[in-house]
Scaffold this motif. Structure first.
Motif, short mmCIF file in Angstrom:
data_model
loop_
_atom_site.label_atom_id
_atom_site.label_comp_id
_atom_site.label_asym_id
_atom_site.label_seq_id
_atom_site.Cartn_x
_atom_site.Cartn_y
_atom_site.Cartn_z
N ILE A 45 -46.63 -8.86 -38.63
CA ILE A 45 -46.04 -7.78 -38.16
C ILE A 45 -44.42 -7.99 -38.54
CG2 ILE A 45 -45.61 -6.24 -36.49
CD1 ILE A 45 -48.80 -6.26 -37.30
N LEU A 46 -43.96 -7.06 -39.14
CA LEU A 46 -42.54 -6.67 -39.53
C LEU A 46 -42.14 -5.90 -38.57
CD1 LEU A 46 -40.10 -7.40 -41.00
CD2 LEU A 46 -40.52 -5.55 -42.66
N THR A 47 -41.17 -6.13 -37.70
CA THR A 47 -40.55 -5.06 -36.78
C THR A 47 -39.03 -4.97 -36.91
OG1 THR A 47 -42.22 -5.71 -34.96
CG2 THR A 47 -40.36 -4.55 -34.28
N VAL A 48 -38.57 -3.81 -37.09
CA VAL A 48 -37.27 -3.51 -37.09
C VAL A 48 -36.74 -2.57 -35.92
CG1 VAL A 48 -35.44 -2.43 -38.43
CG2 VAL A 48 -37.23 -3.70 -39.76
N SER A 49 -35.88 -2.95 -35.22
CA SER A 49 -35.49 -2.24 -34.11
C SER A 49 -33.75 -2.04 -34.21
CB SER A 49 -36.08 -2.78 -32.55
OG SER A 49 -35.66 -4.21 -32.56
N ALA A 50 -33.38 -1.22 -33.18
CA ALA A 50 -31.92 -1.11 -33.13
C ALA A 50 -31.68 -0.38 -31.88
CB ALA A 50 -31.27 -0.46 -34.27
N GLN A 51 -30.52 -0.58 -31.31
CA GLN A 51 -29.98 0.10 -30.16
C GLN A 51 -28.55 0.28 -30.28
OE1 GLN A 51 -31.36 -2.22 -26.92
NE2 GLN A 51 -29.66 -3.30 -26.57
N LYS A 52 -27.97 1.42 -29.91
CA LYS A 52 -26.54 1.86 -29.76
C LYS A 52 -26.05 2.37 -28.47
CE LYS A 52 -22.99 4.08 -32.52
NZ LYS A 52 -23.05 5.11 -33.75
N GLU A 53 -25.07 2.01 -27.88
CA GLU A 53 -24.64 2.66 -26.89
C GLU A 53 -23.14 2.95 -27.04
OE1 GLU A 53 -25.25 0.60 -23.16
OE2 GLU A 53 -26.45 -0.90 -24.06
N GLU A 54 -22.85 4.24 -26.50
CA GLU A 54 -21.32 4.60 -26.58
C GLU A 54 -21.14 5.30 -25.18
OE1 GLU A 54 -20.94 6.19 -31.31
OE2 GLU A 54 -21.48 7.49 -29.80
N SER A 55 -19.81 5.06 -24.97
CA SER A 55 -19.19 5.76 -23.85
C SER A 55 -17.98 6.27 -24.03
CB SER A 55 -19.32 4.72 -22.50
OG SER A 55 -18.31 3.43 -22.59
N LYS A 56 -17.39 7.23 -23.51
CA LYS A 56 -16.34 7.90 -23.44
C LYS A 56 -15.79 8.27 -22.21
CE LYS A 56 -14.26 11.56 -26.49
NZ LYS A 56 -14.42 12.63 -27.29
N ASP A 57 -14.68 8.00 -21.92
CA ASP A 57 -13.84 8.63 -20.87
C ASP A 57 -12.71 9.29 -21.03
OD1 ASP A 57 -15.68 6.94 -19.33
OD2 ASP A 57 -14.40 5.63 -18.83
N GLU A 58 -12.46 10.39 -20.55
CA GLU A 58 -11.20 11.41 -20.94
C GLU A 58 -10.75 12.21 -19.55
OE1 GLU A 58 -11.21 15.48 -23.17
OE2 GLU A 58 -12.10 13.72 -24.28
N GLU A 59 -9.47 12.16 -19.48
CA GLU A 59 -8.92 12.96 -18.42
C GLU A 59 -8.24 13.86 -18.80
OE1 GLU A 59 -6.28 12.30 -14.34
OE2 GLU A 59 -6.93 10.76 -15.61
N LYS A 60 -8.17 15.28 -18.45
CA LYS A 60 -7.86 16.51 -19.09
C LYS A 60 -7.54 17.36 -17.94
CE LYS A 60 -7.99 19.74 -22.66
NZ LYS A 60 -8.62 20.29 -23.99
N GLU A 61 -6.47 17.94 -17.51
CA GLU A 61 -6.04 18.94 -16.35
C GLU A 61 -6.68 18.34 -15.07
OE1 GLU A 61 -6.93 22.81 -17.81
OE2 GLU A 61 -6.10 22.48 -19.78
N GLY A 62 -6.58 17.17 -14.79
CA GLY A 62 -6.94 16.82 -13.46
C GLY A 62 -8.59 16.48 -13.38
N PHE A 63 -9.22 16.83 -14.51
CA PHE A 63 -10.72 16.36 -14.41
C PHE A 63 -11.03 15.16 -15.13
CE2 PHE A 63 -10.74 20.91 -13.88
CZ PHE A 63 -11.55 21.03 -12.56
N ILE A 64 -11.83 14.44 -14.98
CA ILE A 64 -12.41 13.34 -15.51
C ILE A 64 -13.69 13.57 -16.04
CG2 ILE A 64 -12.96 10.94 -15.24
CD1 ILE A 64 -11.09 10.58 -13.21
N THR A 65 -13.85 13.27 -17.27
CA THR A 65 -15.05 13.43 -18.13
C THR A 65 -15.57 12.25 -18.61
OG1 THR A 65 -14.22 15.68 -18.88
CG2 THR A 65 -16.40 14.54 -20.13
N LYS A 66 -16.65 11.57 -18.24
CA LYS A 66 -17.38 10.54 -18.55
C LYS A 66 -18.76 10.93 -19.33
CE LYS A 66 -15.63 7.59 -15.00
NZ LYS A 66 -16.06 6.16 -14.37
#
Length: 155
Positions: A81-102
């Motif tokens: 059995i040949l198995t190919v798997s992958a995973q990717k995580e991304e995160s982004k923090d941004e502060e604009k006009e007093g609000f924090i977006t995650k």
């Protein structure tokens, strides 16, 4: 009395309610990582396309997985059995006009295929990731006669 179908909305769309709010309009107008959750046209599909080519001395497996790095992949060959798997995580923090977006996203996939008996599992499998395509080469056993196809009759 007659019934007439109306296309008029009784409640305003959510996008229209927040259109004038700078924080919410920014979230709705820009392409965010949340779209990848709902849209399979993101960095890579849930189950990437796979091509398998048989050549004289090897099999070539190609897997379309753009937006990844070679470190994101995990490739195993175990008991046919040949198995190919992958995973990717991304995160982004941004502060604009007093609000924090995650924002964060997590994408993963796994594809498994049975390999034919003609593959030499003892030989090294070569893998190369280039331009969003993962290419694997699986070497055939030497001096192995290919099995002929049999016709099966339906009774």
């Amino acid at each position: 009395m007659s019934l007439i179908k109306s296309n008029k909305r009784r409640t305003p769309r959510l996008s229209n309610v927040f259109r004038n709010d700078p924080f919410f309009s920014d979230l709705m107008d820009r392409k965010s990582m949340f779209e990848n959750f709902f849209d399979t046209n993101g960095d890579f599909d849930i189950s990437p396309a796979m091509n398998i080519k048989e050549k004289e001395k090897e099999f070539e497996v190609e897997l379309a997985a753009p937006g990844l790095r070679k470190e994101d992949f995990n490739i195993t060959l175990d008991e046919g059995i040949l198995t190919v798997s992958a995973q990717k995580e991304e995160s982004k923090d941004e502060e604009k006009e007093g609000f924090i977006t995650k924002e964060f996203s997590y994408n993963s996939f796994s594809r498994s295929i049975s390999i034919p008996e003609s593959i030499d599992e003892e030989k090294e499998v070569t893998a190369k990731y280039e331009d969003g395509v993962l290419k694997l080469k699986l070497h055939k056993k030497e001096n192995m006669e290919p099995k002929k196809a049999r016709r099966i009759n339906i009774s």
